[in-house]
Design an enzyme around this catalytic site. Structure first.
Site, mmCIF file in Angstrom:
data_model
loop_
_atom_site.group_PDB
_atom_site.id
_atom_site.type_symbol
_atom_site.label_atom_id
_atom_site.label_comp_id
_atom_site.label_asym_id
_atom_site.label_seq_id
_atom_site.Cartn_x
_atom_site.Cartn_y
_atom_site.Cartn_z
ATOM 1 N N TYR A 65 0.504 -1.021 0.054
ATOM 2 C CA TYR A 65 0.033 0.132 0.047
ATOM 3 C C TYR A 65 0.905 1.346 0.078
ATOM 4 O O TYR A 65 0.631 2.128 -0.860
ATOM 5 C CB TYR A 65 -0.948 -0.007 1.226
ATOM 6 C CG TYR A 65 -1.507 1.253 1.349
ATOM 7 C CD1 TYR A 65 -2.265 1.829 0.467
ATOM 8 C CD2 TYR A 65 -1.242 2.286 2.702
ATOM 9 C CE1 TYR A 65 -3.051 3.329 0.950
ATOM 10 C CE2 TYR A 65 -1.843 3.321 2.817
ATOM 11 C CZ TYR A 65 -2.654 3.802 2.061
ATOM 12 O OH TYR A 65 -3.171 4.946 2.218
ATOM 13 N N PHE A 116 -1.512 11.093 8.477
ATOM 14 C CA PHE A 116 -1.287 10.187 9.298
ATOM 15 C C PHE A 116 -2.693 9.626 9.784
ATOM 16 O O PHE A 116 -3.347 9.301 8.568
ATOM 17 C CB PHE A 116 -0.482 10.759 10.487
ATOM 18 C CG PHE A 116 1.049 10.905 10.073
ATOM 19 C CD1 PHE A 116 1.420 11.688 8.948
ATOM 20 C CD2 PHE A 116 2.039 10.096 10.960
ATOM 21 C CE1 PHE A 116 2.723 11.722 8.636
ATOM 22 C CE2 PHE A 116 3.358 10.248 10.468
ATOM 23 C CZ PHE A 116 3.676 11.085 9.404
ATOM 24 N N ASP A 170 3.589 -2.901 9.805
ATOM 25 C CA ASP A 170 2.983 -1.990 11.214
ATOM 26 C C ASP A 170 4.092 -1.424 11.836
ATOM 27 O O ASP A 170 4.734 -1.933 12.680
ATOM 28 C CB ASP A 170 2.101 -2.586 12.234
ATOM 29 C CG ASP A 170 0.784 -2.280 11.919
ATOM 30 O OD1 ASP A 170 0.426 -1.361 10.982
ATOM 31 O OD2 ASP A 170 -0.136 -2.718 12.802
HETATM 32 N N1 LIG Z 1 -8.219 6.979 6.257
HETATM 33 C C1 LIG Z 1 -6.991 7.476 6.614
HETATM 34 O O1 LIG Z 1 -6.646 7.489 7.872
HETATM 35 C C2 LIG Z 1 -6.028 7.613 5.578
HETATM 36 C C3 LIG Z 1 -4.801 7.842 6.072
HETATM 37 C C4 LIG Z 1 -3.876 7.978 5.099
HETATM 38 C C5 LIG Z 1 -4.169 8.153 3.458
HETATM 39 N N2 LIG Z 1 -5.277 7.985 3.333
HETATM 40 C C6 LIG Z 1 -5.845 8.000 1.768
HETATM 41 O O2 LIG Z 1 -6.801 8.817 1.752
HETATM 42 C C7 LIG Z 1 -7.604 8.391 0.760
HETATM 43 C C8 LIG Z 1 -9.173 8.396 1.325
HETATM 44 O O3 LIG Z 1 -9.170 7.265 2.414
HETATM 45 P P1 LIG Z 1 -10.656 6.738 3.021
HETATM 46 O O4 LIG Z 1 -10.333 6.497 4.187
HETATM 47 O O5 LIG Z 1 -11.370 8.215 2.936
HETATM 48 O O6 LIG Z 1 -11.069 5.679 2.155
HETATM 49 P P2 LIG Z 1 -12.597 5.395 1.769
HETATM 50 O O7 LIG Z 1 -12.243 3.902 1.208
HETATM 51 O O8 LIG Z 1 -13.538 5.637 2.562
HETATM 52 O O9 LIG Z 1 -12.726 6.288 0.178
HETATM 53 C C9 LIG Z 1 -12.143 5.699 -0.837
HETATM 54 C C10 LIG Z 1 -13.271 6.134 -1.817
HETATM 55 O O10 LIG Z 1 -12.550 5.962 -3.091
HETATM 56 C C11 LIG Z 1 -13.587 5.232 -3.987
HETATM 57 N N3 LIG Z 1 -13.011 4.388 -5.130
HETATM 58 C C12 LIG Z 1 -12.158 3.401 -4.595
HETATM 59 N N4 LIG Z 1 -11.729 2.824 -5.881
HETATM 60 C C13 LIG Z 1 -12.067 3.466 -6.946
HETATM 61 C C14 LIG Z 1 -11.982 3.426 -8.201
HETATM 62 N N5 LIG Z 1 -11.391 2.421 -8.932
HETATM 63 N N6 LIG Z 1 -12.728 4.365 -8.928
HETATM 64 C C15 LIG Z 1 -13.680 5.426 -8.423
HETATM 65 N N7 LIG Z 1 -13.720 5.552 -7.198
HETATM 66 C C16 LIG Z 1 -13.066 4.385 -6.452
HETATM 67 C C17 LIG Z 1 -14.442 4.087 -2.923
HETATM 68 O O11 LIG Z 1 -15.794 4.231 -3.547
HETATM 69 C C18 LIG Z 1 -14.460 5.565 -1.880
HETATM 70 O O12 LIG Z 1 -15.599 6.467 -2.066
HETATM 71 C C19 LIG Z 1 -7.229 7.048 0.214
HETATM 72 O O13 LIG Z 1 -6.480 7.354 -1.117
HETATM 73 C C20 LIG Z 1 -6.246 6.751 1.570
HETATM 74 O O14 LIG Z 1 -5.163 5.961 0.749
HETATM 75 C C21 LIG Z 1 -6.471 7.763 4.295
#
Ligand SMILES: NC(=O)c1ccc[n+]([C@@H]2O[C@H](COP(=O)([O-])OP(=O)(O)OC[C@H]3O[C@@H](n4cnc5c(N)ncnc54)[C@H](O)[C@@H]3O)[C@@H](O)[C@H]2O)c1
Length: 340
Positions: free
Chosen positions: A142, A170, A284
């Site tokens: 990832y 984070f 982790d």
């Molecule tokens: N949540 C966290 O703590 C965190 C931390 C670091 C980075 N991130 C990054 O932030 C972003 C959002 O995370 P999140 O927690 O909101 O995740 P999430 O799963 O809630 O949201 C991801 C969204 O992307 C959409 N999606 C996924 N694949 C897709 C595709 N092929 N085409 C169109 N839409 C697609 C999903 O339907 C969803 O609505 C991600 O890129 C994640 O890697 C999140």
């Protein structure tokens, strides 16, 4: 501004969408709803059901309007699942992002904001906080997929002049303080919502992965940043992109052990959280805490939520009103009175 938001039906993306709307911007959400929720899309906001895996559909979507900025949240985002399904993660995140980035450069998008991650960093840092310039050394597929996308954006700038902001979050946590949105991953892998569900009796028992890390109580230390503070960062960073591409670590600068988070949920909810030890998970790192001083000094970003209890409180309030998450909404934004 006219904004295209991929993944805008997901947790972080939806909170950024409402901040953009609150600030008066015009938003289109592009999402395939694989992990997002239709109910997280506010009424009146245009929604395009597009899968980024479909290069032509992605290209057509980007071509439809002239975007002032494209925000890219859509991704698979579980460290643990990426270890069990490495090629699926690498393929999904990198190929889909390349489809989008290529379409954006072709259609002359000038500003691109990307959801990167603390999972870029390994365990090497001797410093208490990870700076923007710390060694990138992902410990999971990832994290590596996100690093690849950061590199692709570097070339999109050098060759096509598309400026980008790589925001390395984070742990995003909490919920919209006005109660419009919350966190509803399926399966949920994040500690705060899991602990809250355990406190509310929705889940039987929580697993704590590893008790022998070199930390004050043997459990992993993480930095929790409120999702509304993250949303504010996305809006502030746009101005930076007139000049150059940037990358910033976004965190609170405060680290909490897994056990401290559980204690916070117990304090705030007034309920016991039952938990048990489980073996440590591969990939982790022991400690991930951000040094966000560059983001603060260059953009004036000033996160409002410092205490873990205040962050937990917003998450708890949403979950209490929506014990089944977005299933408790009837349709898009079931609580329209909250949107005014
Ligand atoms: N949540 C966290 O703590 C965190 C931390 C670091 C980075 N991130 C990054 O932030 C972003 C959002 O995370 P999140 O927690 O909101 O995740 P999430 O799963 O809630 O949201 C991801 C969204 O992307 C959409 N999606 C996924 N694949 C897709 C595709 N092929 N085409 C169109 N839409 C697609 C999903 O339907 C969803 O609505 C991600 O890129 C994640 O890697 C999140």
């Amino acid at each position: 501004m006219k904004c295209l938001v991929t993944g805008g039906a997901g947790y972080v993306g939806s909170h950024v969408v409402i901040s953009l709307l609150d600030a008066g911007h015009d938003v289109v959400i592009l999402d395939n709803l694989s992990t997002g929720h239709i109910a997280a899309i506010p009424e009146g906001v245009r929604f395009w059901n597009v899968d980024l895996e479909d290069a032509q559909a992605t290209y057509d979507a980007v071509a439809r309007e002239n975007w002032d900025v494209v925000f890219h949240f859509a991704a698979l985002s579980s460290v643990g699942h990426s270890i069990s399904e490495p090629f699926h993660y690498l393929r999904h995140n990198t190929m889909n992002s390349l489809n989008l980035i290529e379409a954006c450069t072709f259609h002359n998008v000038r500003r691109f904001v990307f959801s990167s991650t603390a999972a870029l960093f390994g365990d090497e840092s001797d410093l208490p906080q990870i700076t923007d310039d710390a060694l990138v050394n992902p410990t999971s597929p990832y994290g590596d997929s996100k690093f690849f996308i950061e590199r692709a954006l570097l070339w999109a700038d050098r060759i096509y002049g598309m400026r980008s902001a790589c925001l390395r979050y984070f742990n995003a946590a909490g919920a919209d303080p006005r109660g419009r949105l919350g966190e509803d991953h399926r399966p949920e892998t994040h500690l705060i919502p899991l602990a809250i569900d355990t406190a509310l009796g929705v889940r039987p028992c929580l697993k704590i992965f590893g008790n022998n890390y070199d930390t004050r109580d043997g459990t992993c230390i993480r930095d929790y940043i409120h999702v509304t503070d993250l949303a504010d960062a996305h809006i502030r960073v746009i101005d930076q992109l007139d000049e150059r591409s940037v990358s910033y670590n976004l965190g609170n600068g405060l680290g909490f052990t897994n056990l401290e988070v559980i204690q916070s949920v117990e304090r705030v909810s007034g309920q016991k959280v039952s938990w048990e030890w489980a073996p440590p998970r591969s990939g982790d790192p022991a400690i991930l805490v951000a040094d966000s001083s560059r983001m603060r000094s260059e953009t004036g970003w000033n996160p409002k939520y410092h205490s873990i209890d205040a962050i937990v409180e917003t998450a708890l309030q949403w979950r209490k009103r929506h014990p089944h998450g977005y299933d408790d909404y009837n349709s898009r934004s079931v609580l329209p009175e909250l949107w005014s």
